[in-house]
Write a protein that holds these residues in place. Structure first.
Motif, mmCIF file in Angstrom:
data_model
loop_
_atom_site.group_PDB
_atom_site.id
_atom_site.type_symbol
_atom_site.label_atom_id
_atom_site.label_comp_id
_atom_site.label_asym_id
_atom_site.label_seq_id
_atom_site.Cartn_x
_atom_site.Cartn_y
_atom_site.Cartn_z
ATOM 1 N N THR A 57 0.835 -1.191 0.000
ATOM 2 C CA THR A 57 0.000 0.000 0.000
ATOM 3 C C THR A 57 0.879 1.254 0.000
ATOM 4 O O THR A 57 0.583 2.234 -0.688
ATOM 5 C CB THR A 57 -0.934 -0.016 1.221
ATOM 6 O OG1 THR A 57 -1.756 -1.176 1.120
ATOM 7 C CG2 THR A 57 -1.812 1.216 1.269
ATOM 8 N N ASP A 101 -6.033 -1.395 -4.564
ATOM 9 C CA ASP A 101 -5.338 -2.100 -3.493
ATOM 10 C C ASP A 101 -6.092 -3.381 -3.134
ATOM 11 O O ASP A 101 -7.323 -3.398 -3.111
ATOM 12 C CB ASP A 101 -5.295 -1.169 -2.268
ATOM 13 C CG ASP A 101 -4.041 -1.395 -1.431
ATOM 14 O OD1 ASP A 101 -3.277 -2.322 -1.725
ATOM 15 O OD2 ASP A 101 -3.836 -0.616 -0.478
ATOM 16 N N ASP A 102 -5.363 -4.443 -2.870
ATOM 17 C CA ASP A 102 -5.925 -5.685 -2.342
ATOM 18 C C ASP A 102 -6.979 -6.314 -3.249
ATOM 19 O O ASP A 102 -8.106 -6.560 -2.833
ATOM 20 C CB ASP A 102 -6.529 -5.432 -0.945
ATOM 21 C CG ASP A 102 -5.438 -5.164 0.085
ATOM 22 O OD1 ASP A 102 -4.399 -5.853 0.026
ATOM 23 O OD2 ASP A 102 -5.613 -4.267 0.926
ATOM 24 N N ARG A 104 4.695 -3.568 9.433
ATOM 25 C CA ARG A 104 3.654 -2.944 10.252
ATOM 26 C C ARG A 104 3.908 -3.241 11.726
ATOM 27 O O ARG A 104 3.760 -2.388 12.589
ATOM 28 C CB ARG A 104 2.277 -3.454 9.832
ATOM 29 C CG ARG A 104 1.171 -2.698 10.524
ATOM 30 C CD ARG A 104 -0.170 -3.025 9.935
ATOM 31 N NE ARG A 104 -0.268 -2.556 8.562
ATOM 32 C CZ ARG A 104 -0.825 -3.241 7.590
ATOM 33 N NH1 ARG A 104 -1.307 -4.440 7.825
ATOM 34 N NH2 ARG A 104 -0.892 -2.743 6.377
HETATM 35 MG MG MG Z 1 -2.087 -2.891 2.086
#
Ligand code: MG
Ligand code: ADP
Length: 442
Positions: free
Chosen positions: A154, A210-211, A309
Motif C-alpha cells: 500500500t 489495493d488488495d 507494520r
Molecule cells: Mg495494504
C-alpha cells in the motif's frame, strides 16, 4: 500518523462519503497510554458508530498496535458539537469531482518514495514503481505488486500516485481498495447510476487498486472491473494493483481476470532482511521524534521479523514508553515495552500447529513427520519443524523433544543443522523463511 488517522484511513474505504462526513468526522479522538479515546458529539453519532463501524475501528487499532487496544467511548455533553450539516457544507468542497471540483485521489500523502526504506527485499519493486510513476510504459501495465501483509504494498502504491501527481498535478490519479470499487458499484446499481459510475472510472489517468484478492467470488464486480480495466488499458492509462498473492493463486477470480492481472509486470515484495528491518526501525523512530541507538534498533529488528507494520507498532510503543518514563530508549526499555508482543506471539503458536503446517508444506502426513522413520524425505521436514518450534515459541528443548517423541539433544542438533544448511542451501532457506513468515502471521 496517529492511530486515529490510521482508523480514518481504513474507514474511508469502508464507508460511504456522506456517512463519513456525517458520522465519523465529528468524532474527536485522542490517544493516551495505548488507549484510544473517542468522544462523540452526541448520542446519535455514538449509536451509529457502534452499530456500523466500531468493529472496524477496533480491528484497525489492534492491527496497528499488534494487540488488543482499549477503546474509551464517551459522549461530549458540554462541548458544542459541530453540527453535521455544518460539517457537510464545510467538507463539500473537498468531495470528489463532479461539476468541475478538484479531483480527489484518496492518496496517503505521507507514503512517498522518500519515506520508503529500500533493501534487498523490495529494491526491484521500488525501482519499478519509480519507473512507472514517471514514465509509463506498456510493458509494465498493469503493475501487479504482491506480498504478505504489512510489507509495503500500500505504501509503494501511494508513493507511485504521489509521485505522479508531483510531476503531473493535473492527472487524475485514483487510489482505492477493491472493496471500495465493489461497494461503489453496488451503490451505483442500487441508485441507477451505473453509467456515471462507468464514466467516472474510465476518465482516470492512473488507477491504483489495493488488495484485489477481495474481488474473489464477486462476479459482477469482476466483470465491471474487467471492462474498466480494458478501457483504461487501451487508452494507455497506467493501472497498478496489489494483492496478497500471485494472480493465478487467487481462488474465486475468473480466468480472464487472472490472465489480465498477470499480463504486464508482476513483482513481489519479500520479507525484509535484518539490516533493512533495522534501517526501517531507525527511520520510523525518527518520524516519532526519537533517536534509537543501533543497539536498540537491532534488538527490535532481531525480535520482530514478520512484517513492517509490526515493526512500526513496536517503535511507537518504545517511543511512547521512553517519553512517558523519561528514559533513554535502551534495549532494556525496549524489552519491557514489548514484552507482551513477544508473549502474544509465542502463546498463539502451539507445537502441534507448527507440526501440521510443516507436514502439509512438505506433503507428508503428521504421523510420518512424528514417526521414527529416517527416510530422507522425512528427516529434513522433521528438523525444520523442530527448528521452527524452537525459534517461534518459548517451549524448552525438552518440551519440544517430547512433542516429537525425541530427546532434547535431537532438537538441538536439528536447530544447528537447519541453520547451517540454510547458509548454503538457498532453497531450504527460502522454505524455512516462508514457513516462519506464515506461522508468525497466523
Ligand atoms: Mg495494504
Ligand atoms: P501492505 O499493504 O503490504 O500490507 P503497507 O504498505 O500497509 O503494507 O505497510 C505497512 C506499514 O509499514 C505502513 O505504515 C508502511 O508505511 C510501512 N512500511 C512498509 N514497508 C516499508 C518500507 N520499506 N519503508 C518504510 N515503511 C514501510
Amino acid at each position: 500518523m496517529g492511530l486515529w488517522e490510521h482508523c480514518l484511513g481504513a474507514l474511508e474505504h469502508r464507508l460511504k462519503e456522506e456517512d463519513l462526513i456525517t458520522w465519523v468526522q465529528p468524532i474527536k479522538a485522542f490517544e493516551n497510554e495505548g488507549e484510544l479515546n473517542l468522544i462523540f458529539p452526541n448520542s446519535s453519532v455514538a449509536a451509529w458508530v457502534k452499530k456500523n463501524c466500531l468493529i472496524d475501528i477496533q480491528k484497525t487499532a489492534d492491527s496497528i498496535y499488534g494487540h488488543s487496544v482499549q477503546l474509551g467511548l464517551s459522549v461530549d455533553a458540554l462541548d458544542l458539537p459541530a453540527s453535521s450539516e455544518e460539517n457537510l457544507l464545510k467538507n463539500q468542497q473537498f468531495m470528489p469531482s463532479s461539476g468541475g471540483r478538484k479531483f480527489t485521489s484518496y492518496l496517503n500523502q505521507f507514503q512517498t518514495f522518500d519515506t520508503f526504506i529500500e533493501g534487498k527485499s523490495n529494491q526491484i519493486a521500488k525501482a519499478v514503481a519509480q519507473q512507472i510513476a514517471s514514465n509509463p510504459d506498456t510493458s509494465s501495465n498493469p503493475l501487479f505488486l504482491y506480498s504478505g501483509v504489512g510489507l509495503g504494498k500500500t505504501h509503494l502504491m501511494n508513493a507511485i500516485g504521489n509521485e505522479r501527481l508531483k510531476q503531473h498535478p493535473d492527472h487524475k490519479v485514483l487510489y482505492l481498495s477493491s472493496e471500495r470499487f465493489v461497494s461503489d458499484m453496488v451503490r451505483a446499481l442500487r441508485e441507477n447510476k451505473i453509467e456515471s459510475f462507468k464514466s467516472y472510472y474510465r476518465s482516470i489517468d492512473m488507477l491504483l487498486v489495493d488488495d484485489v484478492q477481495f474481488f474473489a467470488g464477486k462476479e459482477r464486480s469482476q466483470e465491471e472491473f474487467f471492462h474498466t480495466f480494458n478501457t483504461l488499458f487501451q487508452n494507455h492509462k497506467q493501472i497498478v494493483m496489489t494483492c496478497d498473492r500471485y494472480p493465478k493463486d487467487v481462488d474465486g477470480l475468473t480466468e480472464r481476470l487472472k490472465s489480465r492481472f498477470a499480463s504486464g509486470l508482476t513483482q513481489s515484495i519479500d520479507l525484509p532482511d535484518m539490516e533493512t528491518r533495522a534501517a526501517i526501525v531507525e527511520s520510523k523512530a525518527r518520524e516519532q521524534g526519537i533517536e534509537l541507538g543501533s543497539e536498540t534498533s537491532l534488538f527490535i529488528a532481531e525480535h520482530l521479523q514478520s512484517n513492517v507494520r509490526e515493526l512500526e507498532g513496536a517503535v511507537r510503543r518504545v517511543a511512547a514508553s521512553a517519553n512517558i518514563l523519561k528514559r533513554e530508549p535502551t534495549v532494556e526499555l525496549a524489552k519491557e515495552a514489548l514484552k507482551d508482543i513477544f508473549v502474544a506471539h509465542n502463546k498463539a503458536l502451539s507445537l502441534e500447529h507448527i507440526q501440521k503446517r510443516v507436514a502439509d508444506f512438505y506433503r507428508v502426513s503428521l504421523a510420518e513427520l512424528l514417526s521414527k522413520s529416517r527416510k530422507r524425505g522425512l528427516v529434513g521436514p522433521r528438523q525444520v519443524a523442530m527448528a521452527l518450534s524452537k525459534e517461534l515459541t518459548n517451549f524448552s528443548l525438552p518440551a519440544i523433544g517430547d512433542a516429537f517423541s525425541r530427546d532434547h539433544t535431537t532438537v538441538m542438533h536439528a536447530c544447528r543443522k537447519v541453520s547451517e544448511t540454510c547458509k548454503n542451501d538457498n532453497r531450504l532457506d527460502v522454505e524455512f523463511q516462508k514457513l516462519k513468515y506464515e506461522l508468525s502471521n497466523g
